[in-house]
Design a protein around this motif. Structure first.
Motif, PDB file in Angstrom:
ATOM      1  N   ALA A  26       0.821  -1.205   0.000  1.00 58.43           N
ATOM      2  CA  ALA A  26       0.000   0.000   0.000  1.00 58.43           C
ATOM      3  C   ALA A  26       0.856   1.257   0.000  1.00 58.43           C
ATOM      4  O   ALA A  26       1.976   1.277   0.529  1.00 58.43           O
ATOM      5  N   PHE A  27       0.322   2.338  -0.601  1.00 60.47           N
ATOM      6  CA  PHE A  27       0.964   3.643  -0.568  1.00 60.47           C
ATOM      7  C   PHE A  27       0.603   4.342   0.750  1.00 60.47           C
ATOM      8  O   PHE A  27      -0.167   3.830   1.560  1.00 60.47           O
ATOM      9  N   MET A  28       1.149   5.523   0.951  1.00 60.52           N
ATOM     10  CA  MET A  28       0.954   6.229   2.216  1.00 60.52           C
ATOM     11  C   MET A  28      -0.514   6.565   2.452  1.00 60.52           C
ATOM     12  O   MET A  28      -1.031   6.378   3.569  1.00 60.52           O
ATOM     13  N   VAL A  29      -1.208   7.042   1.419  1.00 60.93           N
ATOM     14  CA  VAL A  29      -2.620   7.386   1.576  1.00 60.93           C
ATOM     15  C   VAL A  29      -3.438   6.136   1.871  1.00 60.93           C
ATOM     16  O   VAL A  29      -4.338   6.149   2.727  1.00 60.93           O
ATOM     17  N   GLU A  30      -3.129   5.043   1.174  1.00 61.75           N
ATOM     18  CA  GLU A  30      -3.851   3.793   1.414  1.00 61.75           C
ATOM     19  C   GLU A  30      -3.615   3.279   2.829  1.00 61.75           C
ATOM     20  O   GLU A  30      -4.533   2.746   3.472  1.00 61.75           O
ATOM     21  N   ARG A  31      -2.394   3.448   3.332  1.00 64.26           N
ATOM     22  CA  ARG A  31      -2.114   3.020   4.707  1.00 64.26           C
ATOM     23  C   ARG A  31      -2.901   3.860   5.712  1.00 64.26           C
ATOM     24  O   ARG A  31      -3.380   3.329   6.724  1.00 64.26           O
ATOM     25  N   ALA A  32      -3.010   5.157   5.445  1.00 60.64           N
ATOM     26  CA  ALA A  32      -3.799   6.009   6.336  1.00 60.64           C
ATOM     27  C   ALA A  32      -5.265   5.568   6.354  1.00 60.64           C
ATOM     28  O   ALA A  32      -5.901   5.527   7.415  1.00 60.64           O
ATOM     29  N   ILE A  33      -5.784   5.218   5.177  1.00 61.72           N
ATOM     30  CA  ILE A  33      -7.170   4.749   5.098  1.00 61.72           C
ATOM     31  C   ILE A  33      -7.333   3.419   5.834  1.00 61.72           C
ATOM     32  O   ILE A  33      -8.317   3.204   6.550  1.00 61.72           O
ATOM     33  N   MET A  34      -6.358   2.534   5.692  1.00 60.80           N
ATOM     34  CA  MET A  34      -6.420   1.249   6.385  1.00 60.80           C
ATOM     35  C   MET A  34      -6.420   1.432   7.908  1.00 60.80           C
ATOM     36  O   MET A  34      -7.126   0.722   8.638  1.00 60.80           O
ATOM     37  N   LEU A  35      -5.648   2.398   8.398  1.00 62.75           N
ATOM     38  CA  LEU A  35      -5.618   2.659   9.834  1.00 62.75           C
ATOM     39  C   LEU A  35      -6.947   3.225  10.318  1.00 62.75           C
ATOM     40  O   LEU A  35      -7.418   2.892  11.416  1.00 62.75           O
ATOM     41  N   LEU A  36      -7.568   4.088   9.511  1.00 63.08           N
ATOM     42  CA  LEU A  36      -8.857   4.658   9.886  1.00 63.08           C
ATOM     43  C   LEU A  36      -9.954   3.592   9.926  1.00 63.08           C
ATOM     44  O   LEU A  36     -10.917   3.719  10.693  1.00 63.08           O
ATOM     45  N   GLN A  37      -9.805   2.555   9.135  1.00 64.26           N
ATOM     46  CA  GLN A  37     -10.834   1.514   9.063  1.00 64.26           C
ATOM     47  C   GLN A  37     -10.738   0.487  10.182  1.00 64.26           C
ATOM     48  O   GLN A  37     -11.647  -0.334  10.336  1.00 64.26           O
ATOM     49  N   ILE A  38      -9.656   0.491  10.943  1.00 64.06           N
ATOM     50  CA  ILE A  38      -9.414  -0.578  11.923  1.00 64.06           C
ATOM     51  C   ILE A  38     -10.578  -0.768  12.895  1.00 64.06           C
ATOM     52  O   ILE A  38     -11.045  -1.905  13.091  1.00 64.06           O
ATOM     53  N   PRO A  39     -11.108   0.278  13.549  1.00 66.45           N
ATOM     54  CA  PRO A  39     -12.202   0.031  14.505  1.00 66.45           C
ATOM     55  C   PRO A  39     -13.436  -0.611  13.864  1.00 66.45           C
ATOM     56  O   PRO A  39     -13.998  -1.577  14.408  1.00 66.45           O
ATOM     57  N   GLY A  40     -13.849  -0.090  12.701  1.00 67.47           N
ATOM     58  CA  GLY A  40     -15.038  -0.640  12.049  1.00 67.47           C
ATOM     59  C   GLY A  40     -14.821  -2.047  11.541  1.00 67.47           C
ATOM     60  O   GLY A  40     -15.715  -2.911  11.657  1.00 67.47           O
ATOM     61  N   VAL A  41     -13.643  -2.329  10.987  1.00 64.15           N
ATOM     62  CA  VAL A  41     -13.356  -3.670  10.457  1.00 64.15           C
ATOM     63  C   VAL A  41     -13.323  -4.692  11.585  1.00 64.15           C
ATOM     64  O   VAL A  41     -13.857  -5.805  11.450  1.00 64.15           O
ATOM     65  N   MET A  42     -12.716  -4.340  12.705  1.00 64.38           N
ATOM     66  CA  MET A  42     -12.651  -5.279  13.827  1.00 64.38           C
ATOM     67  C   MET A  42     -14.032  -5.500  14.437  1.00 64.38           C
ATOM     68  O   MET A  42     -14.359  -6.619  14.868  1.00 64.38           O
ATOM     69  N   LEU A  43     -14.848  -4.441  14.486  1.00 60.79           N
ATOM     70  CA  LEU A  43     -16.221  -4.615  14.976  1.00 60.79           C
ATOM     71  C   LEU A  43     -16.999  -5.581  14.096  1.00 60.79           C
ATOM     72  O   LEU A  43     -17.721  -6.458  14.606  1.00 60.79           O
ATOM     73  N   CYS A  44     -16.857  -5.451  12.778  1.00 59.17           N
ATOM     74  CA  CYS A  44     -17.542  -6.376  11.864  1.00 59.17           C
ATOM     75  C   CYS A  44     -17.027  -7.799  12.033  1.00 59.17           C
ATOM     76  O   CYS A  44     -17.806  -8.758  11.971  1.00 59.17           O
ATOM     77  N   SER A  45     -15.717  -7.958  12.247  1.00 60.04           N
ATOM     78  CA  SER A  45     -15.142  -9.297  12.415  1.00 60.04           C
ATOM     79  C   SER A  45     -15.696  -9.992  13.652  1.00 60.04           C
ATOM     80  O   SER A  45     -15.902 -11.211  13.651  1.00 60.04           O
ATOM     81  N   ILE A  46     -15.946  -9.224  14.707  1.00 59.60           N
ATOM     82  CA  ILE A  46     -16.464  -9.823  15.944  1.00 59.60           C
ATOM     83  C   ILE A  46     -17.965 -10.042  15.864  1.00 59.60           C
ATOM     84  O   ILE A  46     -18.482 -11.034  16.380  1.00 59.60           O
ATOM     85  N   TYR A  47     -18.676  -9.137  15.190  1.00 57.77           N
ATOM     86  CA  TYR A  47     -20.143  -9.152  15.220  1.00 57.77           C
ATOM     87  C   TYR A  47     -20.770 -10.009  14.128  1.00 57.77           C
ATOM     88  O   TYR A  47     -21.760 -10.711  14.376  1.00 57.77           O
ATOM     89  N   ILE A  48     -20.213 -10.005  12.915  1.00 61.13           N
ATOM     90  CA  ILE A  48     -20.845 -10.659  11.764  1.00 61.13           C
ATOM     91  C   ILE A  48     -20.121 -11.962  11.431  1.00 61.13           C
ATOM     92  O   ILE A  48     -18.931 -11.939  11.104  1.00 61.13           O
ATOM     93  N   PRO A  49     -20.790 -13.105  11.485  1.00 62.24           N
ATOM     94  CA  PRO A  49     -20.171 -14.364  11.040  1.00 62.24           C
ATOM     95  C   PRO A  49     -19.955 -14.348   9.518  1.00 62.24           C
ATOM     96  O   PRO A  49     -20.754 -13.774   8.780  1.00 62.24           O
ATOM     97  N   LEU A  50     -18.898 -14.961   9.085  1.00 63.28           N
ATOM     98  CA  LEU A  50     -18.546 -14.987   7.667  1.00 63.28           C
ATOM     99  C   LEU A  50     -18.888 -16.347   7.071  1.00 63.28           C
ATOM    100  O   LEU A  50     -18.459 -17.380   7.579  1.00 63.28           O
ATOM    101  N   VAL A  51     -19.684 -16.342   5.999  1.00 60.90           N
ATOM    102  CA  VAL A  51     -20.006 -17.558   5.239  1.00 60.90           C
ATOM    103  C   VAL A  51     -19.753 -17.246   3.779  1.00 60.90           C
ATOM    104  O   VAL A  51     -20.498 -16.502   3.144  1.00 60.90           O
ATOM    105  N   ASP A  52     -18.654 -17.792   3.249  1.00 65.30           N
ATOM    106  CA  ASP A  52     -18.249 -17.513   1.871  1.00 65.30           C
ATOM    107  C   ASP A  52     -17.716 -18.802   1.268  1.00 65.30           C
ATOM    108  O   ASP A  52     -16.643 -19.285   1.652  1.00 65.30           O
TER     109      ASP A  52
END
Length: 560
Positions: A336-362
């Motif tokens: 990732a580039f610098m801007v993409e890394r900043a976006i990835m860091l901003l997404q951490i709380p929401g992504v982790m909440l989804c990982s704990i709350y929503i079961p994955l079936v794929d």
């Protein structure tokens, strides 16, 4: 001798007594900056209209905005928050919502078109239905907003699907859906023009039109399967005899029909060309994108790819758990580039909440997304969290923010543990870490409900931020409802449809772009019927004499 006249109370007295209960939160914008904090703390509408963050209170009290320049700076920060929420919305649609819809469609043996006009259309529009039902007592142009949102979904979403993933659509199905959409819109407009309201009998008429639309699509799938059986029988009969030139020509025609019927039989699970469709990097060009070759997924192979009976049941239990919770991989971070890394860091709380709350079936992933320890925890957490949040929203009366009520309503989520805890314990001792159990597909229900709740929260939060900005910048409310709010309120369906198209299901996505607006139009008639009863009950309870039921249904001017 003069007698003291008794004061006769009027409606204006009741208006002043209930001022803080009825005044709009956005009326604070007419006060000086130093007085706005006290106003938003007293106005109950500031609590009732809050989804996640109380933006008017944050602006007036927490950030202590004192002039126009600071206000613009803080509004720019709110706009950046909208971008972060949009990224979370894309993550939920691509990782959780789309795979679950494919799994349910495959289980119910639907074809792409039927799944689009039923499952995907209902999932995309149900949140809008509940949002409109919550606004029936408010002075909101529900009909105009429904039409604007339907127009946005059908035109913008449908156009982007055709542009980003060109495909050969079924002309008969597409024209039929568009005609039904025109019929529903015209019918609702006729009911409103006749007596400025939708009666219960007219609502029932609209409801049966929608049911007839669904029945037509179901019968169409049945006829396709019957036609395929007949075509296969004709091909077998031709192959049994000697192949003459006329029979070869007929055989070629039947094989083309067979190929078309087979494509429309039922949903297949296809492999992704990339690990994840990157909607953030859409190629803006006038050239048509190349058609992707769709390869069916071998469900048995992806299910048993890690299965090894020589290992223990809990081999790699904690490792798999922590790997599932990581918001991004090290390889993705390095590339990732610098801007993409900043976006990835901003997404951490929401992504982790989804990982704990929503079961994955794929079914495209190894072990179909199964994670033994995480899924056992989600069996308990997912229902409990959903019950707590919904109960807090229902019990909130406006005296405080809805999530303050969680401290009192959490007990209702605890009540679900006597049911879910034994199930989690049974799963832990019965299942293995390297292969999903036979009941893993049941997690699709929690996947769909959790994804729909997260999509609803994200879309409505973006809508709320832009509503606050519109009132502060003094943009006309009717104009906001017909333009900006129509777009933000339809972000969930837009992202979900595009994600389905990029996953290789453009027919399903385009069918939802037509079937979803038709469902929204039917919702409009539901809102009017409830609005009639709500106004009648409200007027009778206050002792007012009702001369007529007044609807403030505005496109840009009031409809009287």
């Amino acid at each position: 001798m003069a007698t003291k006249e008794e004061y006769v109370r009027n409606d204006l007295d009741a208006e002043f007594e209930n001022f803080w209960d009825t005044v709009s939160c956005f009326a604070a914008n007419s006060f000086p900056f130093e007085e706005r904090c006290a106003f938003v703390r007293k106005a109950k509408d500031c609590n009732r209209s809050t989804n996640v963050l109380p933006y008017m209170r944050i602006l007036a009290c927490d950030l202590n905005c004192v002039n126009e320049f600071e206000q613009l700076i803080f509004l720019t920060m709110f706009l950046g928050l909208c971008f972060v929420i949009l990224l979370l919305l894309i993550h939920v649609c691509t990782k959780y919502y789309s795979p679950a819809l494919k799994a349910v469609s495959k289980f119910m043996r639907m074809n792409e078109h039927l799944a689009g006009v039923t499952l995907l259309a209902f999932g995309n529009s149900s949140a809008d239905l509940f949002s409109n039902l919550a606004s029936v007592n408010a002075d909101v142009p529900v009909f105009a907003n429904s039409l604007s949102a339907a127009l946005f979904v059908s035109m913008v979403s449908g156009g982007l699907i055709c542009y980003m993933y060109p495909f050969k659509m079924n002309a008969y199905e597409s024209v039929r859906d568009i005609l039904f959409l025109i019929l529903g819109t015209t019918l609702l407009q006729y009911f409103l023009e006749t007596d400025n309201q939708v009666s219960e009998s007219e609502f029932i008429c609209m409801f049966f039109v929608y049911i007839f639309y669904i029945v037509v699509n179901v019968v169409d799938v049945y006829l396709i399967r019957r036609a395929l059986i007949t075509t296969n029988a004709q091909i077998d009969a031709i192959l049994e005899g000697e192949l003459t030139p006329s029979k070869r020509k007929r055989l070629s025609e039947l094989e083309k029909q067979q190929q078309g019927y087979t494509r429309d039989m039922e949903v297949e699970i296809f492999e992704k060309k990339n690990s994840d469709p990157n909607i953030n990097k859409v190629r803006y060009t006038t050239l048509r994108m190349t058609r992707n070759t769709r390869i069916s997924v071998d469900k048995k192979h992806t299910r048993n790819v890690r299965h090894n009976r020589t290992l223990g049941k809990n081999w790699g239990l904690c490792k798999d758990f922590f790997l599932a919770l990581r918001p991004f991989t090290c390889e993705k971070w390095r590339k990732a580039f610098m801007v993409e890394r900043a976006i990835m860091l901003l997404q951490i709380p929401g992504v982790m909440l989804c990982s704990i709350y929503i079961p994955l079936v794929d079914y495209e992933m190894e072990k179909h997304g199964w994670n033994k320890l995480l899924n056992c925890i989600q069996v308990m957490l997912n229902p409990a969290m959903s019950i707590i949040v919904i109960k807090a929203l229902i019990s909130s009366r406006g005296n405080s923010l809805w999530y303050v009520a969680i401290s009192e309503e959490y007990i209702y989520g605890v009540y679900s543990l006597p049911i879910t805890l034994p199930i989690a314990i049974f799963m832990f001792f019965q299942s293995r870490t390297d292969v999903p159990p036979f009941y893993h597909s049941v997690f699709t229900v929690m996947n769909l409900t959790g994804s729909m709740l997260m999509i609803f929260i994200c879309a409505t939060e973006i809508d709320k931020v832009l509503e606050v900005m519109g009132h502060i910048l003094e943009v006309e409310e009717d104009f906001m409802g017909a333009t900006v709010k129509a777009c933000t309120g339809s972000l969930g369906p837009l992202i979900a449809n595009i994600a389905m198209a990029l996953h290789g299901y453009p027919k399903m996505a385009y069918a939802s772009a037509i079937g979803g607006p038709f469902f929204r139009i039917k919702n409009g008639s539901t809102d009017f019927v409830i609005l009639v009863h709500a106004r009648l009950v409200s007027n009778e309870s206050t002792g007012l004499r009702i001369r007529r039921v007044a609807f403030k249904l505005r496109l840009f001017t009031p409809l009287r």
